[in-house]
Motif scaffolding. Sequence first.
Motif, PDB file in Angstrom:
ATOM      1  N   ALA A 153     -15.546  -6.163  -1.777  1.00  0.00           N
ATOM      2  CA  ALA A 153     -14.155  -6.459  -2.145  1.00  0.00           C
ATOM      3  C   ALA A 153     -13.510  -5.251  -2.817  1.00  0.00           C
ATOM      4  O   ALA A 153     -12.359  -4.903  -2.516  1.00  0.00           O
ATOM      5  N   ILE A 154     -14.225  -4.601  -3.700  1.00  0.00           N
ATOM      6  CA  ILE A 154     -13.683  -3.433  -4.391  1.00  0.00           C
ATOM      7  C   ILE A 154     -13.356  -2.340  -3.384  1.00  0.00           C
ATOM      8  O   ILE A 154     -12.287  -1.712  -3.440  1.00  0.00           O
ATOM      9  N   ARG A 155     -14.251  -2.122  -2.409  1.00  0.00           N
ATOM     10  CA  ARG A 155     -13.996  -1.100  -1.385  1.00  0.00           C
ATOM     11  C   ARG A 155     -12.762  -1.451  -0.551  1.00  0.00           C
ATOM     12  O   ARG A 155     -11.898  -0.617  -0.311  1.00  0.00           O
ATOM     13  N   LYS A 156     -12.686  -2.703  -0.088  1.00  0.00           N
ATOM     14  CA  LYS A 156     -11.579  -3.099   0.794  1.00  0.00           C
ATOM     15  C   LYS A 156     -10.242  -3.122   0.042  1.00  0.00           C
ATOM     16  O   LYS A 156      -9.202  -2.764   0.601  1.00  0.00           O
ATOM     17  N   LEU A 157     -10.252  -3.534  -1.224  1.00  0.00           N
ATOM     18  CA  LEU A 157      -9.011  -3.547  -2.001  1.00  0.00           C
ATOM     19  C   LEU A 157      -8.540  -2.130  -2.297  1.00  0.00           C
ATOM     20  O   LEU A 157      -7.343  -1.831  -2.237  1.00  0.00           O
ATOM     21  N   ASN A 158      -9.490  -1.235  -2.589  1.00  0.00           N
ATOM     22  CA  ASN A 158      -9.134   0.176  -2.760  1.00  0.00           C
ATOM     23  C   ASN A 158      -8.479   0.721  -1.493  1.00  0.00           C
ATOM     24  O   ASN A 158      -7.494   1.461  -1.558  1.00  0.00           O
ATOM     25  N   LYS A 164      -1.371   1.724   1.538  1.00  0.00           N
ATOM     26  CA  LYS A 164      -0.042   1.221   1.119  1.00  0.00           C
ATOM     27  C   LYS A 164       0.252  -0.166   1.699  1.00  0.00           C
ATOM     28  O   LYS A 164       1.364  -0.459   2.136  1.00  0.00           O
ATOM     29  N   LYS A 165      -0.766  -1.020   1.680  1.00  0.00           N
ATOM     30  CA  LYS A 165      -0.617  -2.374   2.198  1.00  0.00           C
ATOM     31  C   LYS A 165      -0.531  -3.420   1.085  1.00  0.00           C
ATOM     32  O   LYS A 165      -0.691  -4.607   1.328  1.00  0.00           O
ATOM     33  N   VAL A 166      -0.306  -2.950  -0.143  1.00  0.00           N
ATOM     34  CA  VAL A 166      -0.080  -3.845  -1.274  1.00  0.00           C
ATOM     35  C   VAL A 166       1.358  -3.650  -1.733  1.00  0.00           C
ATOM     36  O   VAL A 166       1.752  -2.538  -2.097  1.00  0.00           O
ATOM     37  N   GLN A 167       2.139  -4.735  -1.680  1.00  0.00           N
ATOM     38  CA  GLN A 167       3.534  -4.647  -2.125  1.00  0.00           C
ATOM     39  C   GLN A 167       3.602  -4.963  -3.618  1.00  0.00           C
ATOM     40  O   GLN A 167       3.125  -6.024  -4.045  1.00  0.00           O
ATOM     41  N   LYS A 168       4.197  -4.053  -4.380  1.00  0.00           N
ATOM     42  CA  LYS A 168       4.286  -4.199  -5.833  1.00  0.00           C
ATOM     43  C   LYS A 168       5.743  -4.300  -6.255  1.00  0.00           C
ATOM     44  O   LYS A 168       6.581  -3.560  -5.744  1.00  0.00           O
ATOM     45  N   VAL A 169       6.020  -5.214  -7.171  1.00  0.00           N
ATOM     46  CA  VAL A 169       7.354  -5.313  -7.762  1.00  0.00           C
ATOM     47  C   VAL A 169       7.208  -5.259  -9.276  1.00  0.00           C
ATOM     48  O   VAL A 169       6.386  -5.977  -9.860  1.00  0.00           O
ATOM     49  N   TYR A 256       9.173  -1.689 -22.239  1.00  0.00           N
ATOM     50  CA  TYR A 256       9.771  -2.784 -21.472  1.00  0.00           C
ATOM     51  C   TYR A 256       9.601  -2.526 -19.969  1.00  0.00           C
ATOM     52  O   TYR A 256      10.561  -2.332 -19.228  1.00  0.00           O
ATOM     53  N   LEU A 257       8.346  -2.499 -19.551  1.00  0.00           N
ATOM     54  CA  LEU A 257       7.982  -2.333 -18.142  1.00  0.00           C
ATOM     55  C   LEU A 257       6.922  -3.375 -17.812  1.00  0.00           C
ATOM     56  O   LEU A 257       5.891  -3.443 -18.482  1.00  0.00           O
ATOM     57  N   HIS A 258       7.188  -4.177 -16.768  1.00  0.00           N
ATOM     58  CA  HIS A 258       6.323  -5.319 -16.460  1.00  0.00           C
ATOM     59  C   HIS A 258       6.001  -5.342 -14.971  1.00  0.00           C
ATOM     60  O   HIS A 258       6.909  -5.300 -14.131  1.00  0.00           O
ATOM     61  N   ALA A 259       4.701  -5.378 -14.655  1.00  0.00           N
ATOM     62  CA  ALA A 259       4.254  -5.512 -13.261  1.00  0.00           C
ATOM     63  C   ALA A 259       4.383  -6.985 -12.871  1.00  0.00           C
ATOM     64  O   ALA A 259       3.544  -7.804 -13.238  1.00  0.00           O
ATOM     65  N   TYR A 260       5.433  -7.306 -12.140  1.00  0.00           N
ATOM     66  CA  TYR A 260       5.816  -8.704 -11.916  1.00  0.00           C
ATOM     67  C   TYR A 260       5.042  -9.365 -10.780  1.00  0.00           C
ATOM     68  O   TYR A 260       4.655 -10.531 -10.893  1.00  0.00           O
ATOM     69  N   SER A 261       4.803  -8.664  -9.685  1.00  0.00           N
ATOM     70  CA  SER A 261       4.153  -9.327  -8.557  1.00  0.00           C
ATOM     71  C   SER A 261       3.340  -8.354  -7.711  1.00  0.00           C
ATOM     72  O   SER A 261       3.615  -7.161  -7.665  1.00  0.00           O
ATOM     73  N   LEU A 262       2.326  -8.926  -7.038  1.00  0.00           N
ATOM     74  CA  LEU A 262       1.529  -8.217  -6.035  1.00  0.00           C
ATOM     75  C   LEU A 262       1.453  -9.103  -4.802  1.00  0.00           C
ATOM     76  O   LEU A 262       1.248 -10.318  -4.918  1.00  0.00           O
ATOM     77  N   GLU A 263       1.578  -8.482  -3.638  1.00  0.00           N
ATOM     78  CA  GLU A 263       1.490  -9.239  -2.389  1.00  0.00           C
ATOM     79  C   GLU A 263       0.653  -8.444  -1.393  1.00  0.00           C
ATOM     80  O   GLU A 263       0.871  -7.255  -1.204  1.00  0.00           O
ATOM     81  N   PHE A 264      -0.327  -9.117  -0.769  1.00  0.00           N
ATOM     82  CA  PHE A 264      -1.204  -8.433   0.178  1.00  0.00           C
ATOM     83  C   PHE A 264      -1.920  -9.483   1.023  1.00  0.00           C
ATOM     84  O   PHE A 264      -1.895 -10.683   0.708  1.00  0.00           O
ATOM     85  N   ILE A 265      -2.536  -9.038   2.105  1.00  0.00           N
ATOM     86  CA  ILE A 265      -3.343  -9.924   2.935  1.00  0.00           C
ATOM     87  C   ILE A 265      -4.776  -9.879   2.423  1.00  0.00           C
ATOM     88  O   ILE A 265      -5.376  -8.806   2.315  1.00  0.00           O
ATOM     89  N   HIS A 266      -5.318 -11.041   2.101  1.00  0.00           N
ATOM     90  CA  HIS A 266      -6.687 -11.121   1.578  1.00  0.00           C
ATOM     91  C   HIS A 266      -7.646 -10.502   2.593  1.00  0.00           C
ATOM     92  O   HIS A 266      -7.671 -10.896   3.761  1.00  0.00           O
ATOM     93  N   PRO A 267      -8.444  -9.508   2.192  1.00  0.00           N
ATOM     94  CA  PRO A 267      -9.285  -8.790   3.158  1.00  0.00           C
ATOM     95  C   PRO A 267     -10.419  -9.622   3.755  1.00  0.00           C
ATOM     96  O   PRO A 267     -11.035  -9.190   4.732  1.00  0.00           O
ATOM     97  N   PHE A 268     -10.692 -10.790   3.197  1.00  0.00           N
ATOM     98  CA  PHE A 268     -11.789 -11.607   3.722  1.00  0.00           C
ATOM     99  C   PHE A 268     -11.326 -12.934   4.326  1.00  0.00           C
ATOM    100  O   PHE A 268     -11.936 -13.425   5.266  1.00  0.00           O
TER     101      PHE A 268
END
Length: 290
Positions: A153-158, A164-169, A256-268
Motif C-alpha cells: 500500500a505504501i508503494r502504490k500510494l507513493n 499526480k493521481k491524488v486530487q488535493k484541496v 490558517y492553512l487546512h488540507a480539506y480533502s483528498l480524492e483518489f482511486i483505491h489501489p486495491f
Amino acid sequence: MQENKTVETHIVPPLSIPIRLQEYGVGVFSSVPTKSALKKVLKKKFITVNGAMASTGTYINGGETITLIVPTEITANKKLIFELRVIYEDEHLALIHKPGGILVSGNGFKTIAHALPQNLQPSTLPNTTKPQPVHRLDYATTGVLLTGKTGSAIRKLNQLFEDKKVQKVYYAVTIGEMPPYGKITSPIDDKNAESHFEVVQSVASEKYGTLNLAKLDPKTGRRHQLRKHLASISNPILGDQTYGREGFILKGKGLYLHAYSLEFIHPFTAEKISITDDLPKRFTKIFGML
C-alpha cells in the motif's frame, strides 16, 4: 543515550515477475518509507537479502528474506502518547486528521509517524508493516493526511502521488484584496510549480483590510508551495510567520492553512475514495458556517 541497532526483517511473498529491490523495498520497512530513504540505506549497506549485502541493482524474485539493520541512538523506554482522529481506515490505508504544531515525520520524538501505531488497527494482510504517512503536511498545517498500513500500500500510494493521481484541496485565510480566481506558476527552488486559487468569501478586517477564504488546488507538490505562491502575489496566509508581511504577523493562533480533502482511486479495491476534513473553528469564526 546508548548506541543500539534497529533490526527489521521482511519475507518476500511470491512474485509474478522479478523486481528491483530499490522499487520493491519502498515502504517494506517502517523506518524507510520513501524511495530516497531506501536508496540511502542501500548506499550505506544496511540491507541484506538472504544474508548477502544488497545494492540498488539487486533483483527480488520472491521468497527472499530481506533484513534491515540500522545503527540508532535510543532513549530509555520513551513512548509517545498522542491521540489522533481517524477519518477513514481499512486493511490497506488510513486517513487521519493532522493537528497543527506537530511534524508528520522526521528524527524528532513527537511526530505523526510515531503516533500512528497506537491510533490505527494493525493490518491482517501478509505484508503488514508499521503504518507510514505517504505525503507531507507542514508543521503548522492542519487537515487530512494519507497513510499506508502495508508495504504494498505504501508503494502504490507513493506512486499515486508521483503520477499526480491524488486530487488535493486546501483552504487558507489570506490577507489583502485578491482576484476572484487565478493561477500562480512562479518556480520554487528552480522547479516548476503551479497552484490554482478561488476566493470563496471575503470579509472586511480592521487590522488586515480584507481577509479571504481561498480554495486552493496545488498541481505540484513543492515544499511550502502554497505559502510561497500566495505570498508572491502579496496575499500571504494569515499566521504565516515565515512568508507573511512584516507588521501583519499573527502569533499564537497558528497558520490558517487546512488540507480539506483528498480524492483518489483505491489501489486495491478500485473504489473512489473522497475524504474531507471540516474547516477548523478558527476559520468559521471569521467567515461563519459555510
